[in-house]
Design an enzyme around this catalytic site. Structure first.
Site, mmCIF file in Angstrom:
data_model
loop_
_atom_site.group_PDB
_atom_site.id
_atom_site.type_symbol
_atom_site.label_atom_id
_atom_site.label_comp_id
_atom_site.label_asym_id
_atom_site.label_seq_id
_atom_site.Cartn_x
_atom_site.Cartn_y
_atom_site.Cartn_z
ATOM 1 N N GLY A 106 97.562 54.168 -85.476
ATOM 2 C CA GLY A 106 96.582 54.455 -86.516
ATOM 3 C C GLY A 106 95.207 53.934 -86.148
ATOM 4 O O GLY A 106 94.855 53.822 -84.973
ATOM 5 N N SER A 107 94.456 53.568 -87.153
ATOM 6 C CA SER A 107 93.063 53.180 -86.965
ATOM 7 C C SER A 107 92.934 51.740 -86.480
ATOM 8 O O SER A 107 93.850 50.925 -86.636
ATOM 9 C CB SER A 107 92.296 53.320 -88.281
ATOM 10 O OG SER A 107 92.755 52.352 -89.222
ATOM 11 N N GLY A 119 92.976 49.408 -89.747
ATOM 12 C CA GLY A 119 94.299 49.181 -90.312
ATOM 13 C C GLY A 119 95.208 48.436 -89.362
ATOM 14 O O GLY A 119 95.939 47.520 -89.762
ATOM 15 N N GLY A 120 95.169 48.805 -88.091
ATOM 16 C CA GLY A 120 96.015 48.146 -87.114
ATOM 17 C C GLY A 120 95.655 46.695 -86.913
ATOM 18 O O GLY A 120 96.533 45.829 -86.776
ATOM 19 N N GLU A 153 98.925 50.951 -81.498
ATOM 20 C CA GLU A 153 98.044 51.896 -80.820
ATOM 21 C C GLU A 153 96.899 52.185 -81.781
ATOM 22 O O GLU A 153 97.117 52.714 -82.868
ATOM 23 C CB GLU A 153 98.785 53.188 -80.476
ATOM 24 C CG GLU A 153 97.900 54.220 -79.798
ATOM 25 C CD GLU A 153 98.473 55.626 -79.886
ATOM 26 O OE1 GLU A 153 97.687 56.559 -80.173
ATOM 27 O OE2 GLU A 153 99.686 55.786 -79.691
ATOM 28 N N CYS A 165 94.983 61.382 -80.616
ATOM 29 C CA CYS A 165 94.495 60.054 -80.243
ATOM 30 C C CYS A 165 93.890 60.036 -78.849
ATOM 31 O O CYS A 165 93.162 59.110 -78.504
ATOM 32 C CB CYS A 165 95.620 59.025 -80.350
ATOM 33 S SG CYS A 165 97.135 59.514 -79.499
#
Length: 511
Positions: free
Chosen positions: A221-222, A225-226, A245, A282
């Protein structure tokens, strides 16, 4: 207080489709994790695990029409793309089943005792054991291959780790359907259904990574957020591995010789890569270094022509659409930035593809143009015009870690020696190797093959660890090594006994 409902939403209209369930409470997350944790013993049998993975693949294939229909209704990715993604998903489930049967992932190493060495060596036998319950965070842009039945789940189950998946809010109905199919496959293979569980909700995701029985986490994800989850995993009383990731620019460098040789071909290929999946991969190339001058102009013209022939597309949700439009607008208003094909809103629910251009000199140091070195999720890329090789390499040195880096070289550069540019090309390969987990030459990074030699990760912020989330070695994230010293053969795990009763591959001293 009533539970917060979870709705499936059609991104083509922004309207709610159906209520799927509710956001999990802290108690429900605790119950899911504890139930998963209790299945570890049942997962210990490798043959049962392999049968489970194959049964899951078969059930997903058998429900293909329903799964693809549900995913398309929630993502607007289209049946052709999702058909391929389902094939990739079931293919990797079967590949991990084969890896479990083979057993090489256990990395068995045996050093026999040798008193003649200085110092003397005791009997040592080493292999890898599963960590325990794993938290998986589903991705928005791959509702199958990087979500409930995806690579993180498949590799963790293959390692012998039960999984609790935090579903992505963009495709909750697809997540619930796939979760139910996985649980049916578990029962069919003789396992408890709770080897896999699915929970919904933002707070549930935080509860999950903090749960004391969760031993590791996988995330796609982002960066924002990650990083929040990564920090939460590290702040626990007992920190756990967090394999995230995150964001990636995936830079591309086009050499002057390559632009002179095939500018139109490169421009057309770039357009296809940038717009694949409406720019929501991605590994979308987000920053492209092209030489200033006539050949760079030809490349830009070919890119503009191809993008102009691309129709509007629907992003995964309206929040992403708003972020894309705002991000493009902010970048396009920077001094010296031009938009030969302006990306932005299409219709009420769509976006159009485009690209921006900027002289490399604008990115030579700190300043507002650093925004161009951040990922913009959607169908847009930035062409950076460089005057010479020094200017291009100086910019590469400023880039953060990436999932991929691509070089477009001329025939002479790929096949010739130093006199034909081979030395410069080799230097470029070495330079981008420091930037990325995968280096591509004369191709495009979109499309990540599921293969034993694949690596999908990279230096931070592309990933939070040096592991891969694609390919057979993804299983290594959910294992830890244990060495047994001078343990009698009868007390050893069957995998390490001298007679090798399970017939597993192993490395033995002198072998």
């Amino acid at each position: 207080m009533a539970a917060t409902p979870v709705w499936s939403v059609d991104p083509r209209t922004g309207k709610q489709r159906e209520q799927v369930g509710h956001e999990a409470t802290a108690r429900e997350v605790d119950e899911a994790v504890r139930a998963a944790h209790a299945t570890r013993g049942a997962l210990a049998d490798r043959s049962v695990r392999a049968a489970f993975l194959r049964a899951a693949a078969d059930l997903l294939d058998g429900a293909a029409a329903e799964v693809i229909g549900a995913a398309d209704a929630e993502t607007a990715l289209g049946a052709p793309r999702l058909t391929g993604e389902l094939g990739r998903t079931t293919g990797q489930l079967r590949a991990f089943a084969d890896a479990v049967d083979e057993g090489a992932y256990l990395d068995i190493r045996i050093d026999h005792a040798d008193a003649s060495l200085t110092p003397p060596r005791p009997e040592l036998r080493r292999y890898k054991v599963p960590l325990g319950a794993v938290a998986v965070y589903a991705a928005s842009n791959f509702p199958l291959a990087f979500s409930v039945p995806g690579g993180d789940t498949a590799s963790a189950l293959a390692a012998g780790c039960p999984v609790v998946v935090k579903a992505h809010p963009d495709h909750p109905a697809t997540s619930a359907l796939c979760g139910a199919l996985l649980r049916r496959a578990a029962v069919a293979a003789g396992l408890p259904a709770d080897v896999v569980a699915v929970v919904h909700g933002f707070d549930a995701g935080l509860e999950l990574v903090r749960h004391p029985l969760v031993t590791a986490a996988g995330f796609t994800g982002s960066i924002r957020g990650g990083r929040a989850l990564f920090d939460a995993a590290a702040a626990r009383p007992v920190p756990i591995p967090f394999h995230g990731e995150l964001g990636s620019l995936n830079p591309v460098v086009v050499t002057p010789a390559a632009a002179a040789e095939r500018a139109e071909e490169i421009g057309g290929g770039l357009a296809g890569s940038v717009t694949l999946g409406v720019g929501q991969f991605c590994v979308k190339p987000g920053l492209v270094l092209v030489p200033a001058g006539a050949d760079g102009d030809r490349l830009a013209e070919a890119l503009a022509k191809a993008l102009g022939e691309t129709g509007p597309g629907v992003l995964l949700d309206h929040r992403m659409r708003d972020a894309f439009i705002a991000g493009v607008r902010e970048r396009a208003t920077l001094p010296g930035v031009d938009a030969p094909v302006t990306p932005g809103p299409g219709g009420e629910h769509t976006v159009t593809a485009g690209f921006l251009t900027v002289p490399a000199a604008r990115l030579a140091g700190p300043g507002p143009h650093e925004l161009l070195l951040e990922e913009c999720f959607g169908p847009v890329t930035v062409l950076v015009r460089y005057e010479d090789q020094g200017e291009a390499t100086a910019l590469l040195d400023r880039l953060p870690g990436n999932l991929s880096a691509t070089l477009h070289l001329s025939t002479a550069e790929t096949e010739g020696g130093a006199a034909e540019g081979g030395a410069g090309a080799a230097e470029l390969v070495e330079r981008v190797t420091a930037l990325a987990g995968r280096v591509v030459v004369n191709g495009w990074p979109t499309g990540v093959a599921v293969a034993p030699a694949q690596h999908h990760g990279g230096p931070y912020p592309a990933a939070t660890s040096h592991s891969t989330s694609v390919g057979e070695t993804a299983i290594e994230r959910w294992l830890r090594p244990v060495a047994y010293q001078s343990v009698p053969d009868a007390l050893l795990p069957a995998e390490l006994r001298e007679a090798n009763p399970l017939g597993l591959p192993r490395r033995v001293t002198g072998g």
